[in-house]
Design an enzyme around this catalytic site. Sequence first.
Site, PDB file in Angstrom:
ATOM      1  N   CYS A  15       0.743  -1.231  -0.224  1.00 62.93           N
ATOM      2  CA  CYS A  15       0.011   0.212   0.186  1.00 62.93           C
ATOM      3  C   CYS A  15       0.747   1.080   0.117  1.00 62.93           C
ATOM      4  O   CYS A  15       1.908   1.273  -0.330  1.00 62.93           O
ATOM      5  CB  CYS A  15      -0.980   0.096   1.109  1.00 62.93           C
ATOM      6  SG  CYS A  15      -0.144   0.285   2.748  1.00 62.93           S
ATOM      7  N   ARG A  21      -3.701  -0.615   5.482  1.00 60.39           N
ATOM      8  CA  ARG A  21      -4.130  -1.606   4.549  1.00 60.39           C
ATOM      9  C   ARG A  21      -3.141  -2.810   4.538  1.00 60.39           C
ATOM     10  O   ARG A  21      -3.833  -3.927   4.789  1.00 60.39           O
ATOM     11  CB  ARG A  21      -4.508  -0.925   3.228  1.00 60.39           C
ATOM     12  CG  ARG A  21      -5.695  -0.163   3.308  1.00 60.39           C
ATOM     13  CD  ARG A  21      -5.649   0.596   1.867  1.00 60.39           C
ATOM     14  NE  ARG A  21      -4.499   1.550   1.580  1.00 60.39           N
ATOM     15  CZ  ARG A  21      -4.378   2.297   0.594  1.00 60.39           C
ATOM     16  NH1 ARG A  21      -5.168   1.982  -0.533  1.00 60.39           N
ATOM     17  NH2 ARG A  21      -3.340   3.025   0.411  1.00 60.39           N
ATOM     18  N   ASP A 125      -8.099   4.029   1.260  1.00 61.35           N
ATOM     19  CA  ASP A 125      -7.139   4.311   2.190  1.00 61.35           C
ATOM     20  C   ASP A 125      -7.865   4.640   3.368  1.00 61.35           C
ATOM     21  O   ASP A 125      -8.562   5.838   3.150  1.00 61.35           O
ATOM     22  CB  ASP A 125      -5.943   5.053   1.880  1.00 61.35           C
ATOM     23  CG  ASP A 125      -5.064   5.167   2.742  1.00 61.35           C
ATOM     24  OD1 ASP A 125      -4.983   4.721   3.856  1.00 61.35           O
ATOM     25  OD2 ASP A 125      -3.681   5.691   2.531  1.00 61.35           O
TER      26      ASP A 125
END
Length: 162
Positions: A15, A21, A125
């Site tokens: 990420c 994440r 996100d």
Amino acid sequence: MEAAGSQLKRVLVVCTGNSCRSPMAEGWLNRHLASTGWRAESAGMAAWNGAPATPEAVEAMREIGIDISAHRSRKLTAEMAVKADVILAMTEGHRREIVFWIPAVKEKTFLVKGFGLGPARDVADPVGLPVEAYRHTRDELAQALGDFLLHLAERGELKKDR
């Protein structure tokens, strides 16, 4: 325990900052990949090495019995990418940047949400949002990663040591 001469395959989840994440995905995958011959790792495109997972990510995962509190971020390196057997990117932008930066990994780099029935999509996100957003991301990742595990199983790539 690994059999003599066997080697774990690696899935690398990527990420941006490696603080929410990808650590969540890494934790979930490692819980579900136990004794299959695979191990998950994570990294970030713009990570600061050594930062902890966000408190919200830790809480969201704790709620489903997965502890990511010991996670420390790390920046993606070419060596990590080359050593991985599969790379799962959170967004198409991440996937494109990885392939641009390390062309040799093109054939093994996919979107996390690229294995289900629908079109491949980004995972948003949740950084800076309340814990409810992290719960949503956690559940979205669990569904997508379940599809990924099904993909591996259908290809005969998951072994069971039990």
